[in-house]
Design a protein around this motif. Structure first.
Motif, PDB file in Angstrom:
ATOM      1  N   LEU A 112     -10.325  -5.554 -32.401  1.00 54.85           N
ATOM      2  CA  LEU A 112     -11.229  -6.270 -33.281  1.00 54.85           C
ATOM      3  C   LEU A 112     -10.754  -6.139 -34.720  1.00 54.85           C
ATOM      4  CD1 LEU A 112     -14.764  -5.224 -32.000  1.00 54.85           C
ATOM      5  CD2 LEU A 112     -13.747  -7.492 -31.853  1.00 54.85           C
ATOM      6  N   CYS A 113     -10.778  -7.234 -35.445  1.00 56.54           N
ATOM      7  CA  CYS A 113     -10.656  -7.228 -36.897  1.00 56.54           C
ATOM      8  C   CYS A 113     -11.952  -7.854 -37.394  1.00 56.54           C
ATOM      9  CB  CYS A 113      -9.434  -8.025 -37.357  1.00 56.54           C
ATOM     10  SG  CYS A 113      -9.335  -8.213 -39.158  1.00 56.54           S
ATOM     11  N   TYR A 114     -12.909  -7.028 -37.691  1.00 54.95           N
ATOM     12  CA  TYR A 114     -14.273  -7.431 -38.022  1.00 54.95           C
ATOM     13  C   TYR A 114     -14.899  -8.147 -36.829  1.00 54.95           C
ATOM     14  CZ  TYR A 114     -18.298  -8.878 -40.778  1.00 54.95           C
ATOM     15  OH  TYR A 114     -19.576  -9.064 -41.241  1.00 54.95           O
ATOM     16  N   ASP A 115     -14.753  -9.477 -36.706  1.00 59.24           N
ATOM     17  CA  ASP A 115     -15.371 -10.183 -35.585  1.00 59.24           C
ATOM     18  C   ASP A 115     -14.410 -11.134 -34.886  1.00 59.24           C
ATOM     19  OD1 ASP A 115     -15.113 -12.090 -37.520  1.00 59.24           O
ATOM     20  OD2 ASP A 115     -17.227 -12.707 -37.565  1.00 59.24           O
ATOM     21  N   HIS A 116     -13.107 -10.961 -35.132  1.00 60.42           N
ATOM     22  CA  HIS A 116     -12.131 -11.838 -34.491  1.00 60.42           C
ATOM     23  C   HIS A 116     -11.009 -11.013 -33.872  1.00 60.42           C
ATOM     24  CE1 HIS A 116     -11.070 -11.473 -38.806  1.00 60.42           C
ATOM     25  NE2 HIS A 116      -9.839 -11.318 -38.340  1.00 60.42           N
ATOM     26  N   GLU A 120      -1.319  -7.993 -31.074  1.00 60.85           N
ATOM     27  CA  GLU A 120      -0.279  -8.881 -30.556  1.00 60.85           C
ATOM     28  C   GLU A 120      -0.852 -10.170 -29.983  1.00 60.85           C
ATOM     29  OE1 GLU A 120       1.596  -6.344 -27.759  1.00 60.85           O
ATOM     30  OE2 GLU A 120       2.684  -5.178 -29.267  1.00 60.85           O
ATOM     31  N   LEU A 121      -1.954 -10.062 -29.253  1.00 51.38           N
ATOM     32  CA  LEU A 121      -2.554 -11.266 -28.663  1.00 51.38           C
ATOM     33  C   LEU A 121      -3.140 -12.180 -29.734  1.00 51.38           C
ATOM     34  CD1 LEU A 121      -4.235  -9.996 -25.377  1.00 51.38           C
ATOM     35  CD2 LEU A 121      -2.477 -11.754 -25.577  1.00 51.38           C
ATOM     36  N   GLY A 122      -3.748 -11.596 -30.770  1.00 50.73           N
ATOM     37  CA  GLY A 122      -4.304 -12.398 -31.849  1.00 50.73           C
ATOM     38  C   GLY A 122      -3.235 -13.151 -32.609  1.00 50.73           C
ATOM     39  N   VAL A 123      -2.113 -12.487 -32.873  1.00 49.98           N
ATOM     40  CA  VAL A 123      -1.000 -13.124 -33.574  1.00 49.98           C
ATOM     41  C   VAL A 123      -0.391 -14.230 -32.715  1.00 49.98           C
ATOM     42  CG1 VAL A 123       1.346 -12.749 -34.462  1.00 49.98           C
ATOM     43  CG2 VAL A 123      -0.480 -11.129 -35.019  1.00 49.98           C
ATOM     44  N   ALA A 124      -0.219 -13.951 -31.423  1.00 54.42           N
ATOM     45  CA  ALA A 124       0.346 -14.954 -30.512  1.00 54.42           C
ATOM     46  C   ALA A 124      -0.560 -16.181 -30.419  1.00 54.42           C
ATOM     47  CB  ALA A 124       0.551 -14.349 -29.130  1.00 54.42           C
ATOM     48  N   ARG A 172      -8.834 -19.361 -40.988  1.00 56.41           N
ATOM     49  CA  ARG A 172      -8.198 -18.617 -42.073  1.00 56.41           C
ATOM     50  C   ARG A 172      -7.145 -17.686 -41.489  1.00 56.41           C
ATOM     51  NH1 ARG A 172      -8.780 -13.815 -44.619  1.00 56.41           N
ATOM     52  NH2 ARG A 172     -10.545 -13.187 -43.320  1.00 56.41           N
ATOM     53  N   ALA A 173      -6.026 -17.532 -42.203  1.00 55.01           N
ATOM     54  CA  ALA A 173      -4.981 -16.603 -41.780  1.00 55.01           C
ATOM     55  C   ALA A 173      -5.318 -15.214 -42.286  1.00 55.01           C
ATOM     56  CB  ALA A 173      -3.629 -17.056 -42.323  1.00 55.01           C
ATOM     57  N   HIS A 182       0.374 -12.986 -39.299  1.00 51.80           N
ATOM     58  CA  HIS A 182      -1.019 -13.398 -39.381  1.00 51.80           C
ATOM     59  C   HIS A 182      -1.645 -13.646 -38.008  1.00 51.80           C
ATOM     60  CE1 HIS A 182       0.348 -14.489 -43.531  1.00 51.80           C
ATOM     61  NE2 HIS A 182      -0.826 -13.959 -43.803  1.00 51.80           N
ATOM     62  N   HIS A 183      -2.937 -13.353 -37.942  1.00 53.75           N
ATOM     63  CA  HIS A 183      -3.726 -13.773 -36.791  1.00 53.75           C
ATOM     64  C   HIS A 183      -4.837 -14.708 -37.282  1.00 53.75           C
ATOM     65  CE1 HIS A 183      -5.699  -9.788 -37.877  1.00 53.75           C
ATOM     66  NE2 HIS A 183      -6.679 -10.650 -38.061  1.00 53.75           N
TER      67      HIS A 183
END
Length: 232
Positions: A112-116, A120-124, A172-173, A182-183
């Protein structure tokens, strides 16, 4: 006298080691008590209370009373984005904290990054949105959904019209501190993660920031958004 935002004041708030550790502990969106944050900051309860009062006055955290307890959380997504960006810059500059114990690959895989979704999966996922031309760059690290992108996320079950009515940027990046790329953040990033949780593809591991995907869930995510994590 110069006019405009006083970034030095905010930098001083975040720059104190104890306060920085407290804020970092809140990045996953969880609300913690002063006692819990004192442990994170490595300070006494009395000192933690003083730090929390300053952070609240600076608009970096919010407090909510429930029964006899007071719970602290980050004030909003902008503060979370600021902290995640600082973590990314610190990682790139090799300003890393060393903690005893095993390294946690799962934290780098998906968290989690706050609520997103980050890691690795987020960046992909973000790379897939760019590669497939579902988003196009906008001002100040924001992105706009293309026609194809609107169809894609609507098909996934996200109400784009509802997201666009909010004050928060849709796309947003956000700089990822572990991958150093970036994710996807913003209202869409939050909506996608909520949808992933609702589908049962993944779940948060206890009170940690780790997001654990099932084997089926990770495969389904990559299939749905047309990416192969190992190929990116």
């Amino acid at each position: 006298m110069r006019e405009g935002p006083n970034i030095a004041a905010i930098a001083a708030m975040v720059g104190d080691p104890a306060r920085a550790n407290m804020l970092t502990a809140l990045v996953n969106g969880e609300a913690l008590t002063a006692t819990e944050l004192a442990l994170e900051g490595g300070v006494t309860k009395q000192t933690a209370s003083s730090h929390l009062s300053k952070l609240e006055a600076a608009g970096l955290i919010a407090v909510e009373a429930q029964g006899r307890h007071r719970y602290y959380r980050l004030a909003d997504a902008d503060v979370a984005g600021l902290l995640e960006t600082l973590m990314g810059v610190a990682a790139r500059a090799k300003a890393l904290r060393t903690r005893p114990g095993p390294k946690e690959p799962a934290l780098r895989r998906a968290r989690l990054c706050y609520d997103h979704l980050a890691g690795e999966l987020g960046v992909a996922l973000f790379d897939a949105f760019k590669k497939n031309k579902w988003i196009v760059p906008g001002p100040e690290k924001t992105f706009a959904l293309t026609r194809l992108g609107r169809v894609k996320v609507s098909t996934f079950g996200v109400d784009i019209a509802e997201l666009e009515q909010g004050a928060r940027p849709v796309c947003r990046a956000c700089l990822d501190w572990s991958v150093r790329r970036h994710h996807l953040a913003g209202a869409l990033g939050a909506a996608l993660l909520e949808n992933i949780f609702e589908r049962g593809w993944a779940a948060q591991r206890g009170t940690s920031r780790i997001v654990e995907f099932t084997r089926y869930g990770e495969t389904a995510l990559q299939r749905a958004f047309m990416f192969d994590l190992n190929a990116l």
